[in-house]
Design an enzyme around this catalytic site. Structure first.
Site, PDB file in Angstrom:
ATOM      1  N   GLU A   1      48.833  67.960 137.419  1.00 25.43           N
ATOM      2  CA  GLU A   1      48.448  66.905 138.571  1.00 25.43           C
ATOM      3  C   GLU A   1      49.902  66.251 138.803  1.00 25.43           C
ATOM      4  OE1 GLU A   1      45.996  66.711 140.301  1.00 25.43           O
ATOM      5  OE2 GLU A   1      44.313  67.918 139.287  1.00 25.43           O
TER       6      GLU A   1
ATOM      7  N   CYS B   1      49.690  58.182 142.627  1.00 25.31           N
ATOM      8  CA  CYS B   1      49.962  59.428 143.323  1.00 25.31           C
ATOM      9  C   CYS B   1      49.644  59.435 144.638  1.00 25.31           C
ATOM     10  CB  CYS B   1      49.382  60.338 142.191  1.00 25.31           C
ATOM     11  SG  CYS B   1      47.570  60.182 141.993  1.00 25.31           S
TER      12      CYS B   1
HETATM   13  P1  NAD Z   1      56.016  60.974 133.804  1.00 24.92           P
HETATM   14  O1  NAD Z   1      56.174  62.264 134.326  1.00 24.92           O
HETATM   15  O2  NAD Z   1      57.447  60.178 133.489  1.00 24.92           O
HETATM   16  O3  NAD Z   1      55.119  60.978 132.426  1.00 24.92           O
HETATM   17  C1  NAD Z   1      53.955  61.526 132.496  1.00 24.92           C
HETATM   18  C2  NAD Z   1      53.445  61.880 131.159  1.00 24.92           C
HETATM   19  O4  NAD Z   1      54.138  63.139 130.809  1.00 24.92           O
HETATM   20  C3  NAD Z   1      53.852  60.807 129.984  1.00 24.92           C
HETATM   21  O5  NAD Z   1      52.716  60.825 129.025  1.00 24.92           O
HETATM   22  C4  NAD Z   1      55.097  61.418 129.196  1.00 24.92           C
HETATM   23  O6  NAD Z   1      55.351  61.052 128.076  1.00 24.92           O
HETATM   24  C5  NAD Z   1      54.891  62.961 129.345  1.00 24.92           C
HETATM   25  N1  NAD Z   1      56.048  63.949 129.345  1.00 24.92           N
HETATM   26  C6  NAD Z   1      57.153  63.767 130.264  1.00 24.92           C
HETATM   27  N2  NAD Z   1      57.781  64.917 130.088  1.00 24.92           N
HETATM   28  C7  NAD Z   1      57.183  65.791 129.238  1.00 24.92           C
HETATM   29  C8  NAD Z   1      57.565  66.919 128.706  1.00 24.92           C
HETATM   30  N3  NAD Z   1      58.711  67.520 129.225  1.00 24.92           N
HETATM   31  N4  NAD Z   1      56.596  67.623 128.036  1.00 24.92           N
HETATM   32  C9  NAD Z   1      55.495  67.056 127.776  1.00 24.92           C
HETATM   33  N5  NAD Z   1      55.123  65.642 128.185  1.00 24.92           N
HETATM   34  C10 NAD Z   1      56.094  65.134 128.904  1.00 24.92           C
HETATM   35  O7  NAD Z   1      55.271  60.243 134.835  1.00 24.92           O
HETATM   36  P2  NAD Z   1      55.013  58.581 134.816  1.00 24.92           P
HETATM   37  O8  NAD Z   1      55.916  57.845 135.322  1.00 24.92           O
HETATM   38  O9  NAD Z   1      54.016  58.207 133.607  1.00 24.92           O
HETATM   39  O10 NAD Z   1      53.695  58.628 136.141  1.00 24.92           O
HETATM   40  C11 NAD Z   1      54.188  58.728 137.524  1.00 24.92           C
HETATM   41  C12 NAD Z   1      53.950  60.154 138.197  1.00 24.92           C
HETATM   42  O11 NAD Z   1      52.736  60.667 137.676  1.00 24.92           O
HETATM   43  C13 NAD Z   1      54.309  60.242 139.446  1.00 24.92           C
HETATM   44  O12 NAD Z   1      55.072  61.215 140.142  1.00 24.92           O
HETATM   45  C14 NAD Z   1      52.760  60.331 140.261  1.00 24.92           C
HETATM   46  O13 NAD Z   1      52.642  60.702 141.491  1.00 24.92           O
HETATM   47  C15 NAD Z   1      52.282  61.215 139.165  1.00 24.92           C
HETATM   48  N6  NAD Z   1      50.745  61.100 139.008  1.00 24.92           N
HETATM   49  C16 NAD Z   1      49.986  62.153 139.465  1.00 24.92           C
HETATM   50  C17 NAD Z   1      48.531  62.255 139.538  1.00 24.92           C
HETATM   51  C18 NAD Z   1      47.634  63.306 140.112  1.00 24.92           C
HETATM   52  O14 NAD Z   1      46.622  63.608 139.851  1.00 24.92           O
HETATM   53  N7  NAD Z   1      48.397  64.168 140.810  1.00 24.92           N
HETATM   54  C19 NAD Z   1      48.057  60.968 139.060  1.00 24.92           C
HETATM   55  C20 NAD Z   1      48.869  59.949 138.414  1.00 24.92           C
HETATM   56  C21 NAD Z   1      50.091  59.999 138.672  1.00 24.92           C
END
Ligand code: NAD
Length: 514
Positions: A270, A304
């Site tokens: 997601e 998002c």
């Molecule tokens: P992010 O990608 O920085 O982090 C999200 C999560 O992933 C965190 O828990 C982080 O520690 C983990 N993570 C990061 N890199 C990783 C890796 N290589 N392996 C495993 N885990 C890893 O995102 P953010 O800044 O916390 O959130 C914002 C983003 O999330 C925006 O792009 C938003 O659109 C998206 N988002 C999408 C949805 C959806 O349902 N499509 C919902 C909420 C947020």
């Protein structure tokens, strides 16, 4: 542009007190150390301060959590689904009881205004109710067999341990979407929340553990590991984690997807969106403006599903921009816990820098920017901005990116085909909307040659989905579906069973052998 905002922010001491009171009410036995101790910093974008340090899990702790969840799965998978549902029902009751405590923590950690924080917790309660109903409705098909005396059917079984990785901006709801469904499906869960929101995670874990104790379920069915991406990577790479459900940026999904695929695990992604709304000549502009302002400026542009692009017909573009700009000018910006404020802070300095960079790029491409400046609220670490409205001559490179901040690009169109083309011409495919009173335009937008997004709304903004529908998007958004409808199937594996109750052994396709 004049924007009202509160200049006074709660102090770090005040925020710490709120956290302690909420955690205590929830019954979370949290070890909250002073800032700058070894561990995970727990901060608040409201004041920009680190409030506490909380325990951070190690790779060995994560290993132990996965092993415990894998062991618990062995019994949980054969526990009758309605009995599993009783655990989720109890979780829903506890969430209802502690709705405002948990919402307080969401506001402190993610900076959401109180009403949106309460809404996020309500979404958790809703998904619990949905999952409890589902626990008595998990079904498989019976299919007509081509052979006499044979029954052909599908059965669905739990997949195993589900690794749930979540983003900062929905610190509690996305855990609940995954956990409520996974638990009734017979899976066990290991959750790695965003490193930016460890306090809400501690609260959720306390509630699920209490729910387990109350109904006699083993607490290992739902575990929490706190830390940065390296802890997430442990879930991604561990073959005992059958499904990795990861919510976050496209960048994260690009790393997680191939790694899970390399070990033939299942991934539910997601990821980011770049959501547009087409506003047609027949649109009810009052309604469209209200929906646009909520979708674009709500949660300070950090959903998002935030509206990032308006594609307006040339005949109404001026009027629409004038009205949105006027609405933006009256948006109260400031402390999200103060009644009346509608726009809270950005999550951190990097989010602000990304916003400034995107606005500079937009200007360089000929964009005309209204708003988008930082408000001086007397604290260097807190980032409050007025939402930006940017009239663009074309959908240039910067518009193709998701900048996680309140920037709304406005583009214009002459005919619906080119509007739909603009809607679809970005790499992400999460949410979209059309504002029209013309049924032909509405139907066309939702047709196979219409919007290519996972969500295509009519006369509703792009954000604020209900849990009853499947939630997710296409292209770089990752293709996953969570929440309602038949999204539960992603948390289960399918077996096809053919039963021969005749005394003969006819082969399929008329094959003869012997
Ligand atoms: P992010 O990608 O920085 O982090 C999200 C999560 O992933 C965190 O828990 C982080 O520690 C983990 N993570 C990061 N890199 C990783 C890796 N290589 N392996 C495993 N885990 C890893 O995102 P953010 O800044 O916390 O959130 C914002 C983003 O999330 C925006 O792009 C938003 O659109 C998206 N988002 C999408 C949805 C959806 O349902 N499509 C919902 C909420 C947020």
């Amino acid at each position: 542009m004049t924007v009202m905002h509160t200049n006074t922010l709660p102090t770090a001491t005040d925020l710490r007190d709120r956290v302690r009171v909420a955690l205590q009410a929830i019954g979370a036995d949290a070890r909250l150390e002073a800032p700058n101790q070894p561990g995970l910093p727990a901060g608040s974008p409201i004041s920009g301060n680190v409030l506490f340090t909380v325990p951070e899990h190690t790779a060995a702790d994560t290993e132990e959590a996965i092993a415990a969840a894998a062991a618990a799965f062995l019994d949980w998978r054969t526990t009758p689904a309605p009995v599993r549902g009783a655990l989720v029902a109890r979780l829903g009751e506890l969430l209802t009881e502690h709705k405002s405590d948990l919402a307080t923590l969401v506001t402190v950690e993610a900076g959401k205004i109180t009403s949106e924080a309460l809404g996020e917790v309500q979404e958790m309660i809703d998904i619990c109710q949905f999952a409890v109903g589902l626990s008595r409705q998990l079904y498989g098909k019976t299919i007509a067999s081509e052979r006499p005396g044979h029954r052909l059917m599908e059965t669905w079984h739990p997949v195993g341990v589900v690794g749930v990785i979540t983003a900062f901006n929905f610190p509690v709801a996305v855990w609940a979407w995954n956990t409520a469904i996974a638990l009734v499906c017979g899976d066990t869960v290991v959750w790695k929340p965003s490193e930016l929101t460890p306090l809400t995670a501690i609260a959720c874990q306390a509630l699920i553990e209490r729910a387990c104790a109350d109904v006699g379920a083993p607490p290992e069915v739902s575990r929490l590991v706190q830390g940065g991406r390296e802890i997430g990577e442990k879930l991604v790479d561990d073959p005992r984690v059958a499904l990795v459900s990861a919510t976050g940026s496209v960048r994260m999904g690009r790393e997680v997807g191939p790694r899970v695929a390399a070990r033939f695990g299942k991934a539910l992604l997601e990821l980011g969106g770049n959501n547009a709304a087409i506003v047609t000549p027949s649109a009810d502009l009052d309604l469209a403006v209200r929906a646009i302002v909520f979708s674009a400026a709500g949660t300070a542009g950090q959903r998002c599903t935030t509206l990032r692009r308006v594609i307006a017909h040339t005949s109404i573009a001026e009027e629409l921009c004038r009205r949105v700009a006027a609405a933006y000018a009256s948006l109260p910006i400031g402390d999200p816990s103060t009644e009346g404020n509608l726009v809270g802070p950005l999550i951190h300095a990097r989010a602000y820098r990304d916003m400034v960079g995107a606005l500079e790029a937009a200007r360089a491409d000929g964009g005309e920017v209204i708003g988008g400046h930082r408000h001086d609220v007397g604290d260097e670490g807190a980032y409050y901005v007025s939402p930006a409205l940017v009239r663009m001559p074309a959908q240039t490179e910067v518009v193709h990116h998701e900048t996680f901040a309140p920037i709304l690009y406005v583009l214009t169109y002459e005919d619906l085909d080119s509007a739909i083309e603009l809607n679809n011409a970005v790499p992400q495919g999460l949410s979209s909307a059309i504002f029209t009173t013309d049924i032909r335009e509405a139907e066309r937008f939702m047709a196979a040659d219409g919007s290519d997004c996972g969500i295509a709304n009519v006369n509703i903004g792009t954000s604020g989905a209900e849990i009853g529908g499947a939630f997710g998007g296409e292209k770089q958004t990752g293709g996953g579906r969570e929440s309602g409808s038949d999204s539960w199937k992603a948390y289960m594996r399918r077996a096809t069973n053919t039963v021969n109750y005749s005394g003969e052994l006819p082969l399929a396709q008329g094959v003869r052998f012997g």
